[in-house]
Structure formats: structure tokens, C-alpha cells
Scaffold this active site. Sequence first.
Site, short mmCIF file in Angstrom:
data_model
loop_
_atom_site.label_atom_id
_atom_site.label_comp_id
_atom_site.label_asym_id
_atom_site.label_seq_id
_atom_site.Cartn_x
_atom_site.Cartn_y
_atom_site.Cartn_z
N HIS A 143 0.84 -1.24 0.06
CA HIS A 143 0.01 0.01 -0.05
C HIS A 143 0.86 1.28 0.04
O HIS A 143 0.17 2.31 0.20
CB HIS A 143 -0.96 0.08 1.29
CG HIS A 143 -1.85 -0.84 1.28
ND1 HIS A 143 -2.49 -1.52 0.25
CD2 HIS A 143 -2.27 -1.95 2.40
CE1 HIS A 143 -3.38 -2.15 0.57
NE2 HIS A 143 -3.38 -2.74 1.80
N SER A 173 -16.07 1.70 1.66
CA SER A 173 -15.62 0.30 1.94
C SER A 173 -14.83 0.13 3.22
O SER A 173 -14.75 -0.41 4.04
CB SER A 173 -14.78 -0.31 0.66
OG SER A 173 -14.23 -1.39 0.82
N GLY A 299 -18.77 -5.65 -3.09
CA GLY A 299 -17.77 -5.76 -4.80
C GLY A 299 -18.57 -4.93 -5.86
O GLY A 299 -18.35 -5.57 -6.90
P1 A3P Z 1 -16.52 -3.23 -0.97
O1 A3P Z 1 -16.50 -2.90 0.45
O2 A3P Z 1 -17.18 -2.00 -1.89
O3 A3P Z 1 -17.62 -4.36 -1.22
P2 A3P Z 1 -9.40 -4.73 -0.74
O4 A3P Z 1 -9.12 -6.10 -1.31
O5 A3P Z 1 -8.45 -3.50 -1.26
O6 A3P Z 1 -9.37 -4.76 0.77
O7 A3P Z 1 -10.75 -4.18 -1.28
C1 A3P Z 1 -11.80 -4.70 -0.72
C2 A3P Z 1 -13.15 -4.29 -1.57
O8 A3P Z 1 -12.81 -5.06 -2.85
C3 A3P Z 1 -14.46 -4.64 -0.99
O9 A3P Z 1 -15.18 -3.75 -1.69
C4 A3P Z 1 -14.57 -6.08 -1.50
O10 A3P Z 1 -15.97 -6.51 -1.44
C5 A3P Z 1 -14.07 -5.96 -2.89
N1 A3P Z 1 -13.87 -7.33 -3.43
C6 A3P Z 1 -13.47 -8.31 -3.08
N2 A3P Z 1 -13.10 -9.11 -3.84
C7 A3P Z 1 -13.44 -8.87 -4.93
C8 A3P Z 1 -13.69 -9.32 -6.17
N3 A3P Z 1 -13.15 -10.72 -6.61
N4 A3P Z 1 -14.17 -8.74 -7.23
C9 A3P Z 1 -14.64 -7.61 -7.08
N5 A3P Z 1 -14.62 -7.06 -5.84
C10 A3P Z 1 -13.94 -7.48 -4.80
#
Ligand code: A3P
Length: 358
Positions: A143, A173, A299
Site C-alpha cells: 500500500h 468500503s 464488490g
Molecule cells: P466493497 O467494500 O465496496 O464491497 P481490498 O481487497 O483492497 O481490501 O478491497 C476490498 C473491496 O474489494 C471490497 O469492496 C470487496 O468487497 C471488494 N472485492 C473483494 N473481492 C472482490 C472481487 N473478487 N471482485 C470485485 N471486488 C472485490
Amino acid sequence: MSTSRPPHSNLPKFLRNDEVTQECQALLSTLPKEKTRLMTLYKYQGFWYNALWLEGVLECQPHFQAQDTDILLATTPKSGTTWLKALMFTLVNRKDCPIITEDHPLVTTNPQDLVPNLEFDLYANNQVPDLASFASPRLFSTHLPFTSLPKSVHESACKLVYLCRDPKDVFVSLWHFSNKLRPQNLDIIAFEETFHKYCKGVSFYGPFWDHILGYWNESLRNPEKMLFLKYEDMKEQPRLHLRRLAQFMHCPFSAKEETEGVVDEILRLCSFGNLRNLEVNKDGKLSSGFENSAFFRRGEVGDWKNYLTAEMGDQLDEIIEEKKKRHGVGQREPALMPVEPDPNHRPNQKLIQKMKMK
Ligand code: A3P
């Protein structure tokens, strides 16, 4: 080396600042700090970290030796890191780990553990990671902002993939994620207060605009080294962007793979619906202790509309526009953020109320 006992010993380790090295403790006492409901953030090299992650940053900056064949995924938290980790892991390992099998590593392991985070999984907690056992190409995530990456990343020919997501959705999120992580005895994290801090740049790895624009500018300067992807584009045209990603990572799809539908198989395996419903992601935990399920919420693109007012949304858009001008990002460049004016926008008050009562 550890110091005295914590004042909040019920806090999970990643939220505490009492167990970091003395070197890090000494630095913390000199840095600007801001208290958020969940953690104390410290500003280092222009960005905000909590103590444990900062400890990892301090360790990995001088010690991580990038190899020319390494591929690093960089994101701000909550930009879809988990998704991209799954895709990148599956792409580079598809010869050794056939996609349509019950024993694909993604079936038993959360993508976060398959592609470790440099500053946290590998270097925080005063660790000296053994990276010799990693198969080539080594995949890591970070990050870290572009300007704070270890020197060896800049100096080697390693590749960088940046995944950017609309900050409005990232904010929502992040707010949900923070509430999930908070100890049981802590009140729900105030939405408006957190929003105002986010707009001032005070958030985990914020300011979000400097993070995004640092990588954006580099991708324009150095497209051979850096691929800049957007979550929204990936959602809209997944095949196109998966092919771009594979090409960039030096593992393009062969004609045979194209005919056999490998592109779609990878997208299905790594889809939100598939990953979220795997047993490991319903009940399992990461090696760092986070619950796997916390990484799968909705997501979707545009969920912010259920939580932010149109004015709040405009505020975040304007920040990015303003910062783009300051960073010298020209109007001729492709749009950095999705543009989606919506006159009928209404935040879902029932949903917000429900979250506030949780
Ligand atoms: P939301 O909270 O909007 O649903 P990170 O992986 O950087 O922590 O980000 C998490 C975000 O990515 C969350 O968003 C999560 O639901 C979403 N996410 C996780 N897996 C995913 C996938 N396979 N495709 C699309 N979005 C995904």
C-alpha cells in the site's frame, strides 16, 4: 524489541503502537499524529500510517531487494487488492496450477495470503523474511505510496501494477471495514467525522489523492514499468483488462488458451461471487489474524450512493479535480475517475440507519 504493556490490551495487535521496535517508537514521538476512532495515525513521508505498519515500512524501505522479475501490486486499502491478487496469482501460476481443479490454491487460501503485503506481512513485527523460497516471478503487494517505495523497486526493472478505485467507493468500503475490525466494546465509527478526516487526507495511507496521482503520473512517464488499472474499468470490461494485465506481466494468453476459454475461467475463479462463497473465505483467517470474510462485502461500483449525499460525493470529486491540476495532470489524459452524473442520486437512509445501529 518491545516496550511497556499496552494501555488498551484488548485491542488487536495491528491497532496498537506499544509493541513496535524502539527505533520505531523513537520516530513516532517526532511525527505529526492524529487520533481516529480506531487507531492513532502518524504522518511519515507525507502519508498516514499506524504504528505497526509504519514499523514495516521502516524495515522494508532499506532491506527489500527487488529483483528484475518481481511484480508488485500497489493499491490504497479497499481498492480491490484482494481481487487483483487473485487474478495476478492465477495468471502467473496457471501452468502449474490448472484453473479448473478442486485443489487450486485459491480454493483453500485467501488471495491476501497468496500475495503477501511487503510492509505488513513480510517486514512488520520486526521480521526478517526469507524471500529465497519464492518462485519467480515473485508477486508482492504494497500500500506504499510511489515516493516511499523501497529504492530497489525504483532501481530494478521490476514491474508495478497499480489498481485505483473511485475514492467515494473506497471511503465507504474503508468505513465498513474499520467497523468490522473494531473491538466489540468500541462504538460504531462515526461516519461524518471519518468522512471529514478522509477529505483532509487523514486516513490509513492517505491522502488518497497523493497516493493515486503519484502512481498515475508514473504510469504516464514510464508505461513499460507501470500499469495503471481502474477497478471500474475492470468491472466493465474484465476480459480486455485481464488480457492487458497478462501481457504486461509477460504471460499473455496463447491462441490455444483463448480458444479454450481460459480468460473467462480465470475471471470466474476470481470473481467476487466465487471467492466470497468459498469455505475458506467464509470462516477462515489470514496468517495475520484478519478474518477472510472481511475482504468481501459487496464488490460493486457506485455503492457510495447508498451512504454519501450527492454533496459529499461532489466534495470528493472536486478534491481529485483540484489535486490533478496541482499535480499537473493534463485535461488530455484519459479520465482518472469515472464520470457518472446522476440527478436522481439519493443515499439510502434506511441502510445508513441500519449500519449506525449495528
Ligand atoms: P466493497 O467494500 O465496496 O464491497 P481490498 O481487497 O483492497 O481490501 O478491497 C476490498 C473491496 O474489494 C471490497 O469492496 C470487496 O468487497 C471488494 N472485492 C473483494 N473481492 C472482490 C472481487 N473478487 N471482485 C470485485 N471486488 C472485490
